[in-house]
Design a protein around this motif. Sequence first.
Motif, PDB file in Angstrom:
ATOM      1  N   VAL A  76       0.696  -1.122  -0.085  1.00 61.01           N
ATOM      2  CA  VAL A  76       0.051  -0.072  -0.204  1.00 61.01           C
ATOM      3  C   VAL A  76       0.665   1.186  -0.084  1.00 61.01           C
ATOM      4  O   VAL A  76       0.651   2.393  -0.449  1.00 61.01           O
ATOM      5  N   ARG A  77       1.860   1.186   0.796  1.00 61.33           N
ATOM      6  CA  ARG A  77       2.980   2.373   0.574  1.00 61.33           C
ATOM      7  C   ARG A  77       3.493   2.477  -0.866  1.00 61.33           C
ATOM      8  O   ARG A  77       3.540   3.743  -1.440  1.00 61.33           O
ATOM      9  N   GLU A  78       3.526   1.337  -1.620  1.00 62.17           N
ATOM     10  CA  GLU A  78       3.944   1.644  -2.951  1.00 62.17           C
ATOM     11  C   GLU A  78       3.031   2.055  -3.849  1.00 62.17           C
ATOM     12  O   GLU A  78       3.097   3.072  -4.822  1.00 62.17           O
ATOM     13  N   VAL A  79       1.671   2.042  -3.314  1.00 57.93           N
ATOM     14  CA  VAL A  79       0.559   2.691  -4.036  1.00 57.93           C
ATOM     15  C   VAL A  79       0.570   4.097  -3.973  1.00 57.93           C
ATOM     16  O   VAL A  79       0.433   4.885  -4.930  1.00 57.93           O
ATOM     17  N   PHE A  80       0.850   4.538  -2.891  1.00 55.70           N
ATOM     18  CA  PHE A  80       1.082   5.850  -2.640  1.00 55.70           C
ATOM     19  C   PHE A  80       2.190   6.608  -3.203  1.00 55.70           C
ATOM     20  O   PHE A  80       1.784   7.554  -3.830  1.00 55.70           O
ATOM     21  N   GLN A  81       3.385   5.860  -3.590  1.00 53.34           N
ATOM     22  CA  GLN A  81       4.387   6.566  -4.114  1.00 53.34           C
ATOM     23  C   GLN A  81       4.086   6.464  -5.614  1.00 53.34           C
ATOM     24  O   GLN A  81       4.416   7.492  -6.352  1.00 53.34           O
ATOM     25  N   SER A  82       3.149   5.301  -6.124  1.00 49.92           N
ATOM     26  CA  SER A  82       2.717   5.347  -7.503  1.00 49.92           C
ATOM     27  C   SER A  82       1.827   6.550  -7.842  1.00 49.92           C
ATOM     28  O   SER A  82       1.941   7.293  -9.028  1.00 49.92           O
ATOM     29  N   ILE A  83       0.940   7.056  -6.896  1.00 51.42           N
ATOM     30  CA  ILE A  83       0.189   8.256  -7.145  1.00 51.42           C
ATOM     31  C   ILE A  83       1.005   9.439  -7.122  1.00 51.42           C
ATOM     32  O   ILE A  83       0.623  10.159  -8.072  1.00 51.42           O
ATOM     33  N   ALA A  84       1.904   9.599  -6.374  1.00 54.36           N
ATOM     34  CA  ALA A  84       2.784  10.663  -6.311  1.00 54.36           C
ATOM     35  C   ALA A  84       3.514  10.856  -7.603  1.00 54.36           C
ATOM     36  O   ALA A  84       3.754  11.949  -8.239  1.00 54.36           O
ATOM     37  N   LYS A 109       8.781  12.881  -6.508  1.00 57.07           N
ATOM     38  CA  LYS A 109       9.176  13.231  -5.082  1.00 57.07           C
ATOM     39  C   LYS A 109       9.141  11.853  -4.149  1.00 57.07           C
ATOM     40  O   LYS A 109       8.098  10.945  -4.347  1.00 57.07           O
ATOM     41  N   GLN A 110       9.961  11.581  -3.416  1.00 59.94           N
ATOM     42  CA  GLN A 110      10.242  10.401  -2.583  1.00 59.94           C
ATOM     43  C   GLN A 110       9.372  10.449  -1.248  1.00 59.94           C
ATOM     44  O   GLN A 110       9.278  11.540  -0.937  1.00 59.94           O
ATOM     45  N   ILE A 111       8.526   9.409  -1.207  1.00 56.40           N
ATOM     46  CA  ILE A 111       7.574   9.512  -0.161  1.00 56.40           C
ATOM     47  C   ILE A 111       8.403   8.730   1.180  1.00 56.40           C
ATOM     48  O   ILE A 111       8.984   7.590   0.890  1.00 56.40           O
TER      49      ILE A 111
END
Length: 332
Positions: free
Chosen positions: A189-197, A209-211
């Motif tokens: 799910v952390r990867e999902v947020f990174q993909s959205i960014a 930008k790195q989360i």
Amino acid sequence: MFEQTGVIEPRLDIAAMGQLAASYRRLASGLTSAHTDATDSVAHVLASNDGPAAQQFSQSETGTGSIAVHLGELAEAATRTSNAYARGAVGGLQATVAMQVVAYSRMGQYLQMVERRTPSVFVAIFVQVVRFQLLQLESRGATAVESAFADLDLPAEHALVRENDTRGNLDDGVADRLAKLAAEDPEKVREVFQSIADDFADQNGIPRKQIQWVDLNGAYGRRDGAGNIQLDPDFLTDPSVLLHTVVHEMEHSRQYEGMAMDPNSTTNGAGMTPEEAARWRELNQTYVRNKGDNPSTSVDEAYRARPVEVDARRAGRDFVNNLTLEELEKYL
């Protein structure tokens, strides 16, 4: 004859209905003025501004679902309500007068029948005839009043964005999918947020930008000094909050990338035109950022009203509101 026939004498407050009609006329006038002021104010702003931000402003303030449109709808509804009370008062008055005339005239006939000792069977028939007449008039009056209010077509309640409700409403299916994923595979799910960014950055032509996932002591997220996004992992169970925060912070990145564009540039960058970039530079000047702040306190009272913050909340809210299960799949 009302007592003799068992028909209730009409007691419709015609004066009160007339007063309500006048009150709604005044309300309609006030709402019309407010609608005109709102649309004129927006037109004044648009006269000196153009571009995507100006178009979004116009849509949000005067487009479908805006408060300006709602004010216009309320003004029209108030006019219809005023007319309904006026028509209802006329219909009710006509029925009341007609019933009183019939009752008064038939009372004289009734008394004559009693005085002449008319057989009771005939008196009873007479009373029933009068009762029928009164009930007919009563029905017509009630129909007139009801029909006056039958087609008011009142507008639906206008959903305002509250100060404490600016993060949008996430689709239940999306919320369940992300909550389940967070419980089963937090790293995914952390990867999902990174993909959205990353997707936001790519669409707007700005650096990715790195989360970073760090303890922020109750804060949802922020940007660090290098512009990277920091999110608190404690909120992984509340996906709508973090979705909003990711896009909110990425919109800030877009804003500042745009403001950093060469003022003499003639090409688009950061998902905005040179003109829009110039407006953002102006909107982020200190005198604008500090409007409404109280320098005698340590509280940043102007924070929420700053254009950059209003726009970032709008971007996050729109993303949350519009994210579907199908769109979520591309980030998985």
